[in-house]
Each structure stands twice: as structure tokens, then as C-alpha cells.
Design a protein around this motif. Structure first.
Motif, PDB file in Angstrom:
ATOM      1  N   LEU A 183       1.542   5.534  32.126  1.00  0.00           N
ATOM      2  CA  LEU A 183       2.611   6.042  32.977  1.00  0.00           C
ATOM      3  C   LEU A 183       2.033   6.642  34.250  1.00  0.00           C
ATOM      4  O   LEU A 183       1.117   7.456  34.217  1.00  0.00           O
ATOM      5  N   THR A 184       2.571   6.245  35.388  1.00  0.00           N
ATOM      6  CA  THR A 184       2.239   6.921  36.629  1.00  0.00           C
ATOM      7  C   THR A 184       3.032   8.225  36.667  1.00  0.00           C
ATOM      8  O   THR A 184       4.006   8.395  35.932  1.00  0.00           O
ATOM      9  N   PRO A 185       2.660   9.191  37.504  1.00  0.00           N
ATOM     10  CA  PRO A 185       3.434  10.432  37.587  1.00  0.00           C
ATOM     11  C   PRO A 185       4.905  10.187  37.900  1.00  0.00           C
ATOM     12  O   PRO A 185       5.777  10.824  37.328  1.00  0.00           O
ATOM     13  N   ALA A 186       5.193   9.235  38.792  1.00  0.00           N
ATOM     14  CA  ALA A 186       6.595   8.968  39.127  1.00  0.00           C
ATOM     15  C   ALA A 186       7.336   8.396  37.934  1.00  0.00           C
ATOM     16  O   ALA A 186       8.480   8.767  37.652  1.00  0.00           O
ATOM     17  N   ALA A 187       6.676   7.477  37.211  1.00  0.00           N
ATOM     18  CA  ALA A 187       7.334   6.875  36.056  1.00  0.00           C
ATOM     19  C   ALA A 187       7.582   7.912  34.992  1.00  0.00           C
ATOM     20  O   ALA A 187       8.619   7.900  34.313  1.00  0.00           O
ATOM     21  N   ALA A 188       6.640   8.835  34.800  1.00  0.00           N
ATOM     22  CA  ALA A 188       6.801   9.861  33.783  1.00  0.00           C
ATOM     23  C   ALA A 188       8.007  10.738  34.081  1.00  0.00           C
ATOM     24  O   ALA A 188       8.667  11.228  33.169  1.00  0.00           O
ATOM     25  N   ARG A 189       8.295  10.937  35.381  1.00  0.00           N
ATOM     26  CA  ARG A 189       9.437  11.780  35.743  1.00  0.00           C
ATOM     27  C   ARG A 189      10.757  11.059  35.576  1.00  0.00           C
ATOM     28  O   ARG A 189      11.772  11.688  35.299  1.00  0.00           O
ATOM     29  N   THR A 190      10.767   9.743  35.736  1.00  0.00           N
ATOM     30  CA  THR A 190      12.042   9.036  35.792  1.00  0.00           C
ATOM     31  C   THR A 190      12.372   8.243  34.528  1.00  0.00           C
ATOM     32  O   THR A 190      13.516   7.899  34.319  1.00  0.00           O
ATOM     33  N   ALA A 191      11.363   7.931  33.687  1.00  0.00           N
ATOM     34  CA  ALA A 191      11.640   7.112  32.510  1.00  0.00           C
ATOM     35  C   ALA A 191      12.528   7.877  31.544  1.00  0.00           C
ATOM     36  O   ALA A 191      12.270   9.044  31.255  1.00  0.00           O
ATOM     37  N   PRO A 192      13.594   7.257  31.035  1.00  0.00           N
ATOM     38  CA  PRO A 192      14.456   7.934  30.066  1.00  0.00           C
ATOM     39  C   PRO A 192      13.712   8.147  28.757  1.00  0.00           C
ATOM     40  O   PRO A 192      12.837   7.364  28.381  1.00  0.00           O
ATOM     41  N   ALA A 193      14.056   9.219  28.067  1.00  0.00           N
ATOM     42  CA  ALA A 193      13.405   9.510  26.796  1.00  0.00           C
ATOM     43  C   ALA A 193      13.806   8.467  25.762  1.00  0.00           C
ATOM     44  O   ALA A 193      14.993   8.139  25.618  1.00  0.00           O
ATOM     45  N   PRO A 194      12.847   7.903  25.030  1.00  0.00           N
ATOM     46  CA  PRO A 194      13.184   6.936  23.987  1.00  0.00           C
ATOM     47  C   PRO A 194      14.074   7.573  22.916  1.00  0.00           C
ATOM     48  O   PRO A 194      13.978   8.774  22.643  1.00  0.00           O
ATOM     49  N   GLN A 195      14.913   6.761  22.318  1.00  0.00           N
ATOM     50  CA  GLN A 195      15.773   7.221  21.248  1.00  0.00           C
ATOM     51  C   GLN A 195      15.140   6.857  19.907  1.00  0.00           C
ATOM     52  O   GLN A 195      14.759   5.715  19.675  1.00  0.00           O
TER      53      GLN A 195
END
Length: 211
Positions: A19-31
């Protein structure tokens, strides 16, 4: 997928490396769903001490934010879990923890039938591209018998055949320990649930990271 236990550090590194820092901020939490019985519903405990919420907190500490979706029913068996798995595990779930078996033991269910039920649950989840973590239960050593060996073997056989991430005994170290159980001697107290969550969290993170 491997059935071996992984360290908390390895989980953090593996789960976040891609994960890039941007992706870590925007990726939805897995269910993540928990298909289980009264142990997974948190019988006798306030919500914040129940296993789904404690597990979610443990995963957050590993740097793996998830949304745990309780799908347990008090008194549930593997047969009951099979009957309702399609409805109980909603669309969008990426991983399901199958934590059943205690009530099968109390009812002396046929271990061969338990194994079939587990395999059918796994098959139905995998046809929906849902990763499965199997959490078994084991007969306490003092109650071990021919039936007990067959019962324990049903979970191990299903896990091996389908190469599942596998926790052989969800209640290891908790069963029959008065300091970790409620007054009924069966259901974990808050301390017992915390122990279970700490043991289970790295395996859930491993399953998510394998997708």
C-alpha cells in the motif's frame, strides 16, 4: 495458503507493504464475517468485550483495519451454519471466519457429518470468492475418547483437504480455566475473549493479505 501461525510483525509488514500512503488512506476497510455460535456473539458480555469487536481492535493494532460483521447464532451447529451460510454472510465480505463445533460436541454429532458440513460451508463461501479461516474446537484431554479423536480429526481433515488457514482450537488455554470464563464455566469472559482475539487476529490478517 499456509496453515502455519505467523508472527504479528510479519503480518504488519505483509499487510501494508503493497500500500502506498495515499492508498492506505483511501482504501475501504475489508469486510470480515464471523460465522459462529454463542462464543462469537459474545454471550453474557457487553458489546465492546465480544469477540467481533475485540478482534477488530486487535487487527487495527496490527495495522489491518477491517469491519467485522457478526454472523453468529446462539446454539448454532455446523449443520445450522451450513443451512444459513448463504444468507448470513452478506455480499461484499472478503473473508469469513468459520467458528463452529462446540454445540456439535455437546450434542454428540457424528464427526463424519461435521466434516461434510464444514466442507460444504467452505465450498459455498469459496464459490463467492470469500477466503475462509477455519477455527476449530478440540475435546479437552480429560474427555478424550474414540469419539473425541474423531471429532478433533473432522476439523483437521477439512482444513487439510482445502488448504485452509486453520486455528485448531479457538478456545485453547481458555477451556475450563476459571480465570478466563464466566460463571457458567463455558463462555469466555472479557479476558478470555481478548486471548482468543490476539491468537486469531494474525491468521485473519494473513488471509486478507493472501487475496
Amino acid at each position: 495458503m499456509s496453515s502455519s501461525f505467523v508472527s504479528r510483525r510479519d503480518v504488519v509488514v505483509g499487510a501494508t507493504a503493497a500500500l502506498t500512503p495515499a492508498a492506505a488512506r483511501t482504501a475501504p476497510a475489508p469486510q470480515v464475517a464471523m460465522l459462529g455460535d454463542s462464543i462469537t456473539t459474545g454471550w453474557g458480555l457487553p458489546q465492546h468485550d465480544a469477540l467481533p469487536w475485540r478482534l477488530q481492535a486487535e487487527l487495527a493494532e496490527l495495522g489491518v483495519p477491517v469491519r467485522i460483521m457478526p454472523a453468529g447464532v446462539i446454539g448454532e451447529t455446523t449443520a445450522g451454519g451450513l443451512a444459513r451460510v448463504d444468507q448470513a454472510v452478506p455480499a461484499g465480505v472478503e473473508l469469513c471466519i468459520v467458528a463452529l463445533g462446540g454445540n456439535d460436541f455437546l450434542q454428540a454429532a457424528d464427526p463424519a457429518a461435521i466434516e461434510v458440513n464444514l466442507e460444504q460451508i467452505v465450498w459455498r463461501l469459496r464459490t463467492r470468492d470469500i477466503t475462509v479461516v477455519l477455527a476449530g474446537v478440540r475435546v479437552p484431554p480429560m474427555l478424550r475418547s474414540e469419539y473425541g479423536h474423531a471429532f478433533n480429526g473432522a476439523f483437521a481433515a477439512a482444513a487439510s483437504r482445502h488448504e485452509l488457514i486453520f486455528l485448531p482450537d479457538l478456545l485453547e488455554g481458555v477451556t475450563l480455566n476459571p480465570e478466563l470464563n464466566q460463571s457458567d464455566g463455558v463462555h469466555p469472559n472479557a479476558a478470555g475473549v481478548s486471548l482468543i482475539a490476539r491468537r486469531l487476529a494474525p491468521l485473519v490478517a494473513q488471509g486478507l493479505n493472501s487475496r
